[in-house]
Design a protein around this motif. Structure first.
Motif, PDB file in Angstrom:
ATOM      1  N   GLY A   1      -2.363   4.072 -12.066  1.00  0.00           N
ATOM      2  CA  GLY A   1      -2.447   2.822 -11.331  1.00  0.00           C
ATOM      3  C   GLY A   1      -3.656   2.792 -10.428  1.00  0.00           C
ATOM      4  N   MET A   2      -3.962   1.606  -9.926  1.00  0.00           N
ATOM      5  CA  MET A   2      -5.111   1.413  -9.060  1.00  0.00           C
ATOM      6  C   MET A   2      -4.656   0.649  -7.830  1.00  0.00           C
ATOM      7  N   ILE A   3      -4.959   1.182  -6.651  1.00  0.00           N
ATOM      8  CA  ILE A   3      -4.467   0.582  -5.413  1.00  0.00           C
ATOM      9  C   ILE A   3      -4.931  -0.854  -5.250  1.00  0.00           C
ATOM     10  N   LEU A   4      -6.168  -1.159  -5.665  1.00  0.00           N
ATOM     11  CA  LEU A   4      -6.658  -2.530  -5.526  1.00  0.00           C
ATOM     12  C   LEU A   4      -5.868  -3.486  -6.420  1.00  0.00           C
ATOM     13  N   GLY A   5      -5.274  -2.948  -7.481  1.00  0.00           N
ATOM     14  CA  GLY A   5      -4.433  -3.781  -8.335  1.00  0.00           C
ATOM     15  C   GLY A   5      -3.222  -4.310  -7.584  1.00  0.00           C
TER      16      GLY A   5
ATOM     17  N   TYR B   1      -7.591 -12.572  11.267  1.00  0.00           N
ATOM     18  CA  TYR B   1      -7.997 -11.178  11.450  1.00  0.00           C
ATOM     19  C   TYR B   1      -7.080 -10.237  10.675  1.00  0.00           C
ATOM     20  N   GLY B   2      -5.815 -10.624  10.520  1.00  0.00           N
ATOM     21  CA  GLY B   2      -4.892  -9.812   9.744  1.00  0.00           C
ATOM     22  C   GLY B   2      -5.312  -9.690   8.288  1.00  0.00           C
ATOM     23  N   THR B   3      -5.900 -10.743   7.738  1.00  0.00           N
ATOM     24  CA  THR B   3      -6.405 -10.706   6.368  1.00  0.00           C
ATOM     25  C   THR B   3      -7.518  -9.682   6.237  1.00  0.00           C
ATOM     26  N   VAL B   4      -8.415  -9.673   7.211  1.00  0.00           N
ATOM     27  CA  VAL B   4      -9.525  -8.711   7.195  1.00  0.00           C
ATOM     28  C   VAL B   4      -8.992  -7.288   7.276  1.00  0.00           C
ATOM     29  N   LEU B   5      -8.015  -7.056   8.162  1.00  0.00           N
ATOM     30  CA  LEU B   5      -7.440  -5.719   8.295  1.00  0.00           C
ATOM     31  C   LEU B   5      -6.796  -5.275   6.986  1.00  0.00           C
ATOM     32  N   MET B   6      -6.051  -6.162   6.335  1.00  0.00           N
ATOM     33  CA  MET B   6      -5.404  -5.822   5.070  1.00  0.00           C
ATOM     34  C   MET B   6      -6.430  -5.384   4.030  1.00  0.00           C
ATOM     35  N   ILE B   7      -7.513  -6.131   3.905  1.00  0.00           N
ATOM     36  CA  ILE B   7      -8.548  -5.803   2.921  1.00  0.00           C
ATOM     37  C   ILE B   7      -9.207  -4.464   3.256  1.00  0.00           C
ATOM     38  N   LEU B   8      -9.479  -4.229   4.538  1.00  0.00           N
ATOM     39  CA  LEU B   8     -10.080  -2.952   4.951  1.00  0.00           C
ATOM     40  C   LEU B   8      -9.152  -1.778   4.657  1.00  0.00           C
ATOM     41  N   LEU B   9      -7.852  -1.975   4.872  1.00  0.00           N
ATOM     42  CA  LEU B   9      -6.893  -0.908   4.571  1.00  0.00           C
ATOM     43  C   LEU B   9      -6.893  -0.582   3.082  1.00  0.00           C
ATOM     44  N   TYR B  10      -6.937  -1.606   2.251  1.00  0.00           N
ATOM     45  CA  TYR B  10      -6.966  -1.373   0.800  1.00  0.00           C
ATOM     46  C   TYR B  10      -8.232  -0.629   0.393  1.00  0.00           C
ATOM     47  N   LEU B  11      -9.369  -1.021   0.955  1.00  0.00           N
ATOM     48  CA  LEU B  11     -10.623  -0.353   0.608  1.00  0.00           C
ATOM     49  C   LEU B  11     -10.600   1.102   1.058  1.00  0.00           C
TER      50      LEU B  11
ATOM     51  N   ILE C   1       0.848  -1.193   0.000  1.00  0.00           N
ATOM     52  CA  ILE C   1       0.000   0.000   0.000  1.00  0.00           C
ATOM     53  C   ILE C   1       0.884   1.243   0.000  1.00  0.00           C
ATOM     54  N   GLY C   2       1.830   1.292   0.947  1.00  0.00           N
ATOM     55  CA  GLY C   2       2.745   2.425   0.998  1.00  0.00           C
ATOM     56  C   GLY C   2       3.597   2.532  -0.251  1.00  0.00           C
ATOM     57  N   GLN C   3       4.061   1.393  -0.742  1.00  0.00           N
ATOM     58  CA  GLN C   3       4.884   1.393  -1.950  1.00  0.00           C
ATOM     59  C   GLN C   3       4.093   1.917  -3.147  1.00  0.00           C
ATOM     60  N   THR C   4       2.821   1.571  -3.228  1.00  0.00           N
ATOM     61  CA  THR C   4       1.983   2.047  -4.328  1.00  0.00           C
ATOM     62  C   THR C   4       1.869   3.559  -4.311  1.00  0.00           C
ATOM     63  N   LEU C   5       1.626   4.132  -3.127  1.00  0.00           N
ATOM     64  CA  LEU C   5       1.499   5.581  -3.025  1.00  0.00           C
ATOM     65  C   LEU C   5       2.768   6.280  -3.507  1.00  0.00           C
ATOM     66  N   ILE C   6       3.921   5.723  -3.144  1.00  0.00           N
ATOM     67  CA  ILE C   6       5.193   6.336  -3.552  1.00  0.00           C
ATOM     68  C   ILE C   6       5.412   6.184  -5.050  1.00  0.00           C
ATOM     69  N   ILE C   7       5.124   5.009  -5.584  1.00  0.00           N
ATOM     70  CA  ILE C   7       5.318   4.793  -7.025  1.00  0.00           C
ATOM     71  C   ILE C   7       4.339   5.641  -7.836  1.00  0.00           C
ATOM     72  N   LEU C   8       3.150   5.897  -7.310  1.00  0.00           N
ATOM     73  CA  LEU C   8       2.204   6.778  -7.997  1.00  0.00           C
ATOM     74  C   LEU C   8       2.769   8.181  -8.167  1.00  0.00           C
ATOM     75  N   THR C   9       3.703   8.588  -7.294  1.00  0.00           N
ATOM     76  CA  THR C   9       4.348   9.902  -7.413  1.00  0.00           C
ATOM     77  C   THR C   9       5.644   9.823  -8.206  1.00  0.00           C
ATOM     78  N   ALA C  10       5.840   8.701  -8.921  1.00  0.00           N
ATOM     79  CA  ALA C  10       7.034   8.477  -9.744  1.00  0.00           C
ATOM     80  C   ALA C  10       8.284   8.259  -8.893  1.00  0.00           C
ATOM     81  N   GLY C  11       8.117   7.818  -7.657  1.00  0.00           N
ATOM     82  CA  GLY C  11       9.242   7.476  -6.801  1.00  0.00           C
ATOM     83  C   GLY C  11       9.345   5.979  -6.600  1.00  0.00           C
ATOM     84  N   ILE C  12      10.194   5.575  -5.684  1.00  0.00           N
ATOM     85  CA  ILE C  12      10.327   4.162  -5.332  1.00  0.00           C
ATOM     86  C   ILE C  12      10.959   4.093  -3.940  1.00  0.00           C
TER      87      ILE C  12
END
Length: 324
Positions: free
Chosen positions: A272-276, A173-183, A60-71
Motif C-alpha cells: 500500500g501507499m500512504i498517499l493513497g 490551516y487544518g487542511t495544510v497540516l493534514m497534507i504535511l502529515l501525509y508527506l 494515517i494511523g489506520q494505514t500504518l496498522i493495516i500495513l502490518t496486517a492488523g486493523i
C-alpha cells in the motif's frame, strides 16, 4: 538470446492498484462536474478537504496498522476521548491550551500502547482487541464528559479551523497540516529503515524476525504512533466544530478504514501507499459532496460508499490470487 527490456508506456506506469484511487477520484470529479454547476469551484474543493481532515488524519494511523496486517476499530472513539480530555482540561480546569492538547494526545497514544501490548504480548487478534477498546473508550468518554458537550474552548484549539486566502479561495490551516502529515509519513515509510520495517512485518513477520528485526517492537511502535495521529485528529475535530463532542467518533473508524481500502492498501498487510489513503479519503468526500449537491439522500451516499469498499477489497483479493 537476452530479453530486451520493455520500454513501453505500460511498463513505466505504476501498478494498477496504485493508480486505482487516482483514477476513481478523476472519474468522480468529472461526473459531478458535468451534473452540478457548483462542484468545480475553489471554495467547494476547499470545503471537501476541510470535511475530510479528521478522517484523513485518522486514516494515517489506520494505514500504518493495516500495513502490518492488523486493523483498528477503536480509532474513532479514541479520537473522541482525546478531544474530550483536551477540551475539558482547558475549559473546565483552566489548564493552558498547549498542555491540554498534549494531555489529550498522551491519552490517545496511551490507548495505542494498550492496543499494541495486547496484540504483541498476549497475542490477541487486533480485531478483538480494538473492538474491546472501542467500547472502553466510548464508556470513558461518556463518563468523563457526563455525556455533555464541552464548550468555551480556547481559541488556540480552534486555530486549525480558521482559514487563509490562497488564490481567491479560503483554505483551512487544518487542511495544510493534514497534507504535511501525509508527506512526512510518506517520506518516513519510503526513505527510512524504520518505515520499511513496517512493510516487512506486514509481508512476513517470521522472515522479518530471522533477519534480526523484532516484529513485536515494530508492531508496538506502530500502534503507539497511530494513537498519536488519533490525538492530532482530536485537535482537528475540535478545531472544525469548536466544541468537544462526546458523541463524535462513532463512524469515523469505518470511514477511515474505507479511505485506506479505497486508497489501495491491502487488508492482508505489506502492500500500500500512504498517499493513497489521502486520495481515498478525498474520494469519499467528493462522493458525499457531489451527491449532496445533486440532492441525493444520505442513505444512498452510504450505499455507494459500501459498494466501493466491497469492490476495492475484491480487486485486492483478485490481485493477490493473480500474483501467486
Amino acid at each position: 538470446m537476452a530479453a530486451i527490456p520493455s520500454t513501453t508506456l505500460g511498463a513505466k506506469l505504476p501498478p494498477l492498484g496504485q493508480l486505482g484511487p487516482f483514477i476513481a477520484l478523476l472519474i468522480a470529479c468529472i461526473a459531478f462536474g458535468f451534473t452540478t454547476d457548483q462542484f468545480f469551484s475553489g471554495e467547494n474543493f476547499s470545503l471537501i478537504l476541510q470535511q475530510v481532515t479528521v478522517v484523513g488524519v485518522i486514516a494515517i494511523g489506520q494505514t500504518l496498522i493495516i500495513l502490518t496486517a492488523g486493523i483498528d476499530l477503536s480509532c474513532g472513539m479514541i479520537m473522541a476521548l482525546g478531544s474530550i480530555v483536551m477540551t475539558k482540561l482547558a475549559a473546565d480546569m483552566g489548564l493552558p491550551a498547549p498542555l491540554a492538547i498534549l494531555a489529550g494526545i498522551a491519552v490517545t497514544a496511551g490507548f495505542g500502547l494498550i492496543n499494541g501490548l495486547l496484540v504483541t504480548r498476549i497475542k490477541l487478534p487486533p480485531f478483538i482487541v480494538t473492538l474491546g477498546t472501542f467500547n472502553i473508550a466510548f464508556a470513558i468518554t461518556q463518563l468523563y464528559s457526563g455525556a455533555q458537550t464541552v464548550t468555551e474552548v480556547p481559541p488556540m484549539m480552534t486555530w486549525f479551523g480558521s482559514t487563509f486566502a490562497l488564490g481567491g479561495t479560503n483554505v483551512a490551516y487544518g487542511t495544510v497540516l493534514m497534507i504535511l502529515l501525509y508527506l512526512g509519513v510518506w517520506f518516513w515509510l519510503r526513505e527510512t529503515g524504520a518505515g520499511r520495517h513496517v512493510y516487512a512485518v506486514g509481508n512476513n513477520p517470521e522472515a522479518t524476525r530471522l533477519v534480526g528485526i523484532p516484529p513485536e517492537r515494530v508492531l508496538l511502535g506502530v500502534y503507539v504512533l497511530a494513537g498519536v495521529f488519533y490525538g492530532i485528529a482530536s485537535l482537528m475535530s475540535v478545531a472544525r466544530t469548536g466544541v468537544g463532542d462526546p458523541n463524535a467518533g462513532q463512524t469515523e473508524n469505518l470511514d477511515a478504514i474505507t479511505a485506506v481500502v479505497l486508497g489501495g492498501t491491502s487488508l492482508f498487510g505489506g502492500r500500500g501507499m500512504i498517499l493513497g489513503s489521502l486520495v481515498g479519503a478525498i474520494v469519499v468526500g467528493v462522493l458525499r459532496n457531489g451527491l449532496t449537491l445533486m440532492g441525493v439522500s444520505s442513505v444512498y451516499q452510504v450505499l455507494i460508499t459500501g459498494i466501493l469498499v466491497i469492490v476495492a477489497v475484491t480487486v485486492d483479493q483478485l490481485s493477490r490470487k493473480g500474483g501467486r
